[in-house]
Design a protein around this motif. Structure first.
Motif, PDB file in Angstrom:
ATOM      1  N   ARG A  84     -13.052  32.319  -4.272  1.00 46.02           N
ATOM      2  CA  ARG A  84     -11.736  32.854  -4.125  1.00 46.02           C
ATOM      3  C   ARG A  84     -10.694  31.969  -3.726  1.00 46.02           C
ATOM      4  N   VAL A  85     -11.036  31.207  -2.516  1.00 45.44           N
ATOM      5  CA  VAL A  85     -10.092  30.274  -1.673  1.00 45.44           C
ATOM      6  C   VAL A  85     -10.165  28.926  -2.581  1.00 45.44           C
ATOM      7  N   GLY A  86     -10.810  28.781  -3.562  1.00 46.43           N
ATOM      8  CA  GLY A  86     -10.842  27.653  -4.279  1.00 46.43           C
ATOM      9  C   GLY A  86     -11.650  26.232  -3.729  1.00 46.43           C
ATOM     10  N   PHE A  87     -12.646  26.663  -2.941  1.00 43.06           N
ATOM     11  CA  PHE A  87     -13.567  25.788  -2.341  1.00 43.06           C
ATOM     12  C   PHE A  87     -14.773  25.454  -3.655  1.00 43.06           C
ATOM     13  N   ARG A  88     -14.776  24.257  -3.793  1.00 44.14           N
ATOM     14  CA  ARG A  88     -15.347  23.565  -4.960  1.00 44.14           C
ATOM     15  C   ARG A  88     -16.909  23.280  -4.564  1.00 44.14           C
ATOM     16  N   GLY A  89     -17.113  23.044  -3.396  1.00 41.42           N
ATOM     17  CA  GLY A  89     -18.524  22.760  -2.830  1.00 41.42           C
ATOM     18  C   GLY A  89     -19.292  23.428  -2.619  1.00 41.42           C
ATOM     19  N   ALA A  90     -19.536  24.475  -3.443  1.00 45.69           N
ATOM     20  CA  ALA A  90     -20.687  25.572  -3.339  1.00 45.69           C
ATOM     21  C   ALA A  90     -20.825  25.956  -4.830  1.00 45.69           C
ATOM     22  N   PRO A  91     -22.121  26.158  -5.381  1.00 48.06           N
ATOM     23  CA  PRO A  91     -22.195  26.988  -6.651  1.00 48.06           C
ATOM     24  C   PRO A  91     -21.614  28.286  -6.630  1.00 48.06           C
ATOM     25  N   ARG A  92     -21.038  28.543  -7.828  1.00 48.92           N
ATOM     26  CA  ARG A  92     -20.556  30.039  -8.214  1.00 48.92           C
ATOM     27  C   ARG A  92     -21.603  30.851  -8.223  1.00 48.92           C
ATOM     28  N   LEU A  93     -21.272  32.059  -7.648  1.00 53.00           N
ATOM     29  CA  LEU A  93     -22.361  33.205  -7.711  1.00 53.00           C
ATOM     30  C   LEU A  93     -22.051  33.877  -9.148  1.00 53.00           C
ATOM     31  N   LEU A  94     -22.988  34.263  -9.837  1.00 54.59           N
ATOM     32  CA  LEU A  94     -22.774  34.961 -11.152  1.00 54.59           C
ATOM     33  C   LEU A  94     -23.579  36.390 -11.127  1.00 54.59           C
ATOM     34  N   GLY A  95     -23.972  36.723 -10.073  1.00 56.17           N
ATOM     35  CA  GLY A  95     -24.425  37.940 -10.063  1.00 56.17           C
ATOM     36  C   GLY A  95     -26.339  38.258  -9.770  1.00 56.17           C
ATOM     37  N   ARG A  96     -26.787  39.211 -10.343  1.00 54.50           N
ATOM     38  CA  ARG A  96     -28.101  39.339 -10.417  1.00 54.50           C
ATOM     39  C   ARG A  96     -28.585  39.607 -11.881  1.00 54.50           C
ATOM     40  N   ASP A  97     -29.929  39.110 -11.980  1.00 54.45           N
ATOM     41  CA  ASP A  97     -30.620  39.241 -13.299  1.00 54.45           C
ATOM     42  C   ASP A  97     -31.383  40.647 -13.340  1.00 54.45           C
ATOM     43  N   GLU A  98     -32.124  40.847 -14.578  1.00 54.18           N
ATOM     44  CA  GLU A  98     -32.761  41.957 -14.431  1.00 54.18           C
ATOM     45  C   GLU A  98     -34.031  42.059 -13.585  1.00 54.18           C
TER      46      GLU A  98
END
Length: 251
Positions: free
Chosen positions: A44-58
């Motif tokens: 949200r704050v625009g920090f690009r030094g961490a991987p994006r969270l995409l949720g949980r899988d099955e």
């Protein structure tokens, strides 16, 4: 999704972490919801030094963006210019989390108690978790994220990145330490305290491995066998050269 298409990640990764296409899947623990919140905040704050969270899988695994690139140089081999960059990167991260307020009741994976709680820290900013990517430095493996302090985190990062250990000339190591700290922009008033904290932080790692091995806990038992003596001698070395570190940081 079954195991087809899953590629185990090499190196010192958490057991069960795999790559699936452009994603990384991680087993969840009691702390995973809190880590999810941190990663969402950083995006949200625009920090690009961490991987994006995409949720949980099955299978209820944490799903993260796979960050292409190469893991950082072995400890003590970063070029001087990169040491400054890494210090500045860590300062950017700390600014990004300065306003983060964790939800009440958040559960953290505190493997090493910090000196105090000041802001959210990664707690393992080290070459094995730092990726050189097309978008710049990226920190991976956020499972031990938890409240801590700037100096506690900077002490560990500087020691591992600059290669402060008994196997290298201390004078040159002191110069490399100063590059990380200068890149971070640490206030002059805090620099003597950081010099004193280096050995304390390394000894905390030694204690974690020793106690974890005594309980038969992984990965601490394995790392204790591989690196336990390294952390003991490093902590002793750092304590023996506090005056040198202080002079380098306050010149």
């Amino acid at each position: 999704m079954g195991s087809e298409g899953e590629v185990p990640l090499g190196g010192r990764v958490t057991a069960g972490v795999v790559r699936v296409g452009d994603t990384v899947r991680r087993p969840v623990g009691p702390w995973s919801d809190a880590v999810d919140g941190v990663l969402r905040h950083l995006e949200r704050v625009g920090f690009r030094g961490a991987p994006r969270l995409l949720g949980r899988d099955e299978r209820n695994r944490q799903v993260l963006e796979y960050v292409p690139g190469e893991l950082g140089s072995p400890a003590g081999t970063y070029p001087d210019a990169e040491l400054r960059q890494i210090g500045a990167f860590l300062a950017d991260f700390h600014r990004a989390v300065a306003g983060y307020v964790a939800p009440e009741g958040a559960v953290w994976n505190r493997v090493i108690p910090p000196d105090r709680d000041e802001l959210l820290c990664h707690h393992d900013v080290a070459p094995w978790n730092l990726v050189r990517s097309p978008r710049g430095w990226v920190l991976i493996d956020w499972d031990t994220a938890a409240p801590g302090s700037r100096l506690w985190e900077l002490a560990y990062a500087a020691q591992t990145m600059a290669g402060l250990g008994p196997g290298r000339p201390a004078d040159r190591a002191a110069e490399r330490l100063a590059l990380v700290v200068d890149g971070y922009g640490l206030d002059d008033a805090d620099r003597p305290a950081l010099a004193r904290m280096l050995g304390r932080r390394a000894r905390a790692m030694y204690d974690l491995l020793r106690d974890g091995a005594a309980r038969g806990e992984q990965p601490w038992a394995r790392i204790w066998t591989e690196d336990g003596s390294h952390w003991r001698t490093t902590a002793d070395h750092l304590d023996q050269h506090v005056d040198l570190w202080t002079r380098a940081l306050t010149r």
